[in-house]
Write a protein that holds these residues in place. Structure first.
Motif, mmCIF file in Angstrom:
data_model
loop_
_atom_site.group_PDB
_atom_site.id
_atom_site.type_symbol
_atom_site.label_atom_id
_atom_site.label_comp_id
_atom_site.label_asym_id
_atom_site.label_seq_id
_atom_site.Cartn_x
_atom_site.Cartn_y
_atom_site.Cartn_z
ATOM 1 N N GLY A 54 -1.975 -38.661 13.661
ATOM 2 C CA GLY A 54 -2.317 -37.311 13.230
ATOM 3 C C GLY A 54 -3.759 -37.220 12.760
ATOM 4 O O GLY A 54 -4.468 -36.279 13.070
ATOM 5 N N LYS A 55 -4.185 -38.236 12.008
ATOM 6 C CA LYS A 55 -5.570 -38.269 11.550
ATOM 7 C C LYS A 55 -6.524 -38.458 12.720
ATOM 8 O O LYS A 55 -7.583 -37.861 12.768
ATOM 9 C CB LYS A 55 -5.776 -39.382 10.528
ATOM 10 C CG LYS A 55 -5.228 -39.071 9.175
ATOM 11 C CD LYS A 55 -5.646 -40.117 8.184
ATOM 12 C CE LYS A 55 -5.172 -39.710 6.809
ATOM 13 N NZ LYS A 55 -5.752 -40.535 5.765
ATOM 14 N N GLN A 56 -6.137 -39.286 13.654
ATOM 15 C CA GLN A 56 -6.985 -39.532 14.816
ATOM 16 C C GLN A 56 -7.137 -38.254 15.641
ATOM 17 O O GLN A 56 -8.225 -37.927 16.078
ATOM 18 C CB GLN A 56 -6.400 -40.658 15.677
ATOM 19 C CG GLN A 56 -7.270 -41.068 16.833
ATOM 20 C CD GLN A 56 -8.582 -41.698 16.385
ATOM 21 O OE1 GLN A 56 -8.727 -42.175 15.268
ATOM 22 N NE2 GLN A 56 -9.557 -41.699 17.260
ATOM 23 N N SER A 57 -6.049 -37.528 15.838
ATOM 24 C CA SER A 57 -6.151 -36.304 16.631
ATOM 25 C C SER A 57 -6.953 -35.245 15.878
ATOM 26 O O SER A 57 -7.669 -34.465 16.497
ATOM 27 C CB SER A 57 -4.760 -35.782 16.988
ATOM 28 O OG SER A 57 -4.062 -35.401 15.819
ATOM 29 N N ASP A 58 -6.848 -35.205 14.544
ATOM 30 C CA ASP A 58 -7.668 -34.283 13.761
ATOM 31 C C ASP A 58 -9.147 -34.625 13.916
ATOM 32 O O ASP A 58 -9.986 -33.736 14.052
ATOM 33 C CB ASP A 58 -7.280 -34.334 12.283
ATOM 34 C CG ASP A 58 -5.939 -33.706 12.005
ATOM 35 O OD1 ASP A 58 -5.424 -32.973 12.878
ATOM 36 O OD2 ASP A 58 -5.392 -33.952 10.903
ATOM 37 N N TRP A 59 -9.440 -35.922 13.886
ATOM 38 C CA TRP A 59 -10.824 -36.369 14.038
ATOM 39 C C TRP A 59 -11.357 -35.993 15.418
ATOM 40 O O TRP A 59 -12.475 -35.511 15.546
ATOM 41 C CB TRP A 59 -10.908 -37.874 13.816
ATOM 42 C CG TRP A 59 -12.268 -38.444 14.095
ATOM 43 C CD1 TRP A 59 -12.615 -39.258 15.123
ATOM 44 C CD2 TRP A 59 -13.463 -38.215 13.352
ATOM 45 N NE1 TRP A 59 -13.944 -39.567 15.070
ATOM 46 C CE2 TRP A 59 -14.494 -38.924 13.981
ATOM 47 C CE3 TRP A 59 -13.760 -37.473 12.228
ATOM 48 C CZ2 TRP A 59 -15.805 -38.912 13.517
ATOM 49 C CZ3 TRP A 59 -15.069 -37.475 11.760
ATOM 50 C CH2 TRP A 59 -16.066 -38.185 12.401
ATOM 51 N N GLU A 60 -10.562 -36.212 16.437
ATOM 52 C CA GLU A 60 -10.981 -35.874 17.803
ATOM 53 C C GLU A 60 -11.185 -34.373 17.965
ATOM 54 O O GLU A 60 -12.154 -33.939 18.585
ATOM 55 C CB GLU A 60 -9.959 -36.389 18.820
ATOM 56 C CG GLU A 60 -9.935 -37.894 18.963
ATOM 57 C CD GLU A 60 -11.264 -38.469 19.408
ATOM 58 O OE1 GLU A 60 -11.934 -37.881 20.276
ATOM 59 O OE2 GLU A 60 -11.644 -39.532 18.869
ATOM 60 N N SER A 61 -10.298 -33.587 17.405
ATOM 61 C CA SER A 61 -10.455 -32.135 17.529
ATOM 62 C C SER A 61 -11.674 -31.659 16.737
ATOM 63 O O SER A 61 -12.370 -30.736 17.158
ATOM 64 C CB SER A 61 -9.190 -31.396 17.114
ATOM 65 O OG SER A 61 -8.782 -31.766 15.841
ATOM 66 N N SER A 62 -11.959 -32.298 15.599
ATOM 67 C CA SER A 62 -13.164 -31.943 14.842
ATOM 68 C C SER A 62 -14.427 -32.290 15.623
ATOM 69 O O SER A 62 -15.387 -31.517 15.640
ATOM 70 C CB SER A 62 -13.180 -32.673 13.502
ATOM 71 O OG SER A 62 -12.142 -32.240 12.684
ATOM 72 N N LYS A 63 -14.427 -33.451 16.264
ATOM 73 C CA LYS A 63 -15.581 -33.837 17.087
ATOM 74 C C LYS A 63 -15.765 -32.879 18.252
ATOM 75 O O LYS A 63 -16.890 -32.491 18.572
ATOM 76 C CB LYS A 63 -15.407 -35.261 17.611
ATOM 77 C CG LYS A 63 -15.684 -36.318 16.593
ATOM 78 C CD LYS A 63 -15.656 -37.743 17.074
ATOM 79 C CE LYS A 63 -15.312 -38.021 18.472
ATOM 80 N NZ LYS A 63 -15.205 -39.442 18.815
ATOM 81 N N ASN A 64 -14.674 -32.492 18.884
ATOM 82 C CA ASN A 64 -14.771 -31.558 20.012
ATOM 83 C C ASN A 64 -15.274 -30.195 19.565
ATOM 84 O O ASN A 64 -16.058 -29.559 20.272
ATOM 85 C CB ASN A 64 -13.415 -31.440 20.712
ATOM 86 C CG ASN A 64 -13.034 -32.697 21.444
ATOM 87 O OD1 ASN A 64 -13.894 -33.492 21.822
ATOM 88 N ND2 ASN A 64 -11.738 -32.901 21.633
ATOM 89 N N LEU A 65 -14.833 -29.736 18.397
ATOM 90 C CA LEU A 65 -15.319 -28.469 17.867
ATOM 91 C C LEU A 65 -16.813 -28.541 17.575
ATOM 92 O O LEU A 65 -17.563 -27.622 17.901
ATOM 93 C CB LEU A 65 -14.539 -28.091 16.605
ATOM 94 C CG LEU A 65 -14.969 -26.809 15.909
ATOM 95 C CD1 LEU A 65 -14.762 -25.613 16.833
ATOM 96 C CD2 LEU A 65 -14.204 -26.636 14.617
ATOM 97 N N ALA A 66 -17.260 -29.643 16.973
ATOM 98 C CA ALA A 66 -18.686 -29.811 16.679
ATOM 99 C C ALA A 66 -19.513 -29.835 17.960
ATOM 100 O O ALA A 66 -20.578 -29.220 18.026
ATOM 101 C CB ALA A 66 -18.903 -31.097 15.881
#
Length: 89
Positions: free
Chosen positions: A3-15
């Motif tokens: 869950g944390k990894q997917s949050d991190w990936e989605s944050s990177k994609n948003l940035a």
């Protein structure tokens, strides 16, 4: 952990989306500018007596203001350089 990894990936994609799209960058620059100006105005006129009561509060408040302004300037510089790079292509 996933869950944390997917949050991190989605944050990177948003940035990445914000940084690579000119109109999105400009919207975020405008929001950041409004936030910075509101922070300054509230410190100058709204809560000035509260800030004057403590040196620590005063330094923390205006330190955050300086960080916001510096971040805004760096983001604007990034935007200007990105526009130059986009126009050269």
């Amino acid at each position: 952990m996933s869950g944390k990894q997917s949050d991190w990936e989605s944050s990177k994609n948003l940035a990445k989306a914000i940084l690579h799209d000119r109109s999105m960058r400009r919207k975020w620059l405008a929001r950041w500018l409004i936030l910075t100006l509101a922070w300054m105005v509230s410190g100058l006129w709204v809560i000035d007596s509260w800030l004057d009561a403590s040196v620590v509060r005063f330094l923390i408040w205006w330190g955050i203001c300086a960080i916001l302004a510096l971040g805004l300037m760096l983001f604007a510089l990034y935007d200007a350089l990105s526009v130059i790079r986009e126009e050269r292509k």
